[in-house]
Design a protein around this motif. Sequence first.
Motif: not given
Length: 161
Positions: A127-135, A138-147
């Motif tokens: 069995p392979f179970v993805l751990q929960p993700l905090n979207f 993730i969105y905030m990190q991508r916004q900061q990286a783009q900025a």
Amino acid sequence: MADEQLNPIFEIIRIYNKDISLETPNSPRVFREEWKPESKIDLDVKNEEVDTEHHVYDITLRITVTTKTADDKVAFLCEVNQSALVHIENFSEQQLAHALNATVPGILFPYVRENISSLVTKAGFPPFVLQPLNFDAIYMQRQQAQAAQSAKPETAGEESK
């Protein structure tokens, strides 16, 4: 018009599988090896307004899992593109961006997680179970990286003067 500003609309019209694939290029040899896998997970979110008159968006969460054995052979590569048609109206630009890139992917994630788990198990792997993700995070990190990326050329240009 003021009433419309006070009444945002967020309605999921349909959730569907856009594309699903599973590759097990080294089967059955991989089943005879000691199972000490390393997995790499890639995630992407794409969205497109498919009906501008009615403010309907097609949002796709793509997750690709590549799992390799201890000797760097690909055991499996599983990719799921889970999508939703969503009616989003009367949102500010910032609220709309958040809904498209964090809220809806968060809704789609359990479907992706279940599809990947089911496919991998049916292929004969543990069995392979993805751990929960905090979207939201993730969105905030991508916004900061783009900025930060947007600010780089200006800084570099100023330093060379």
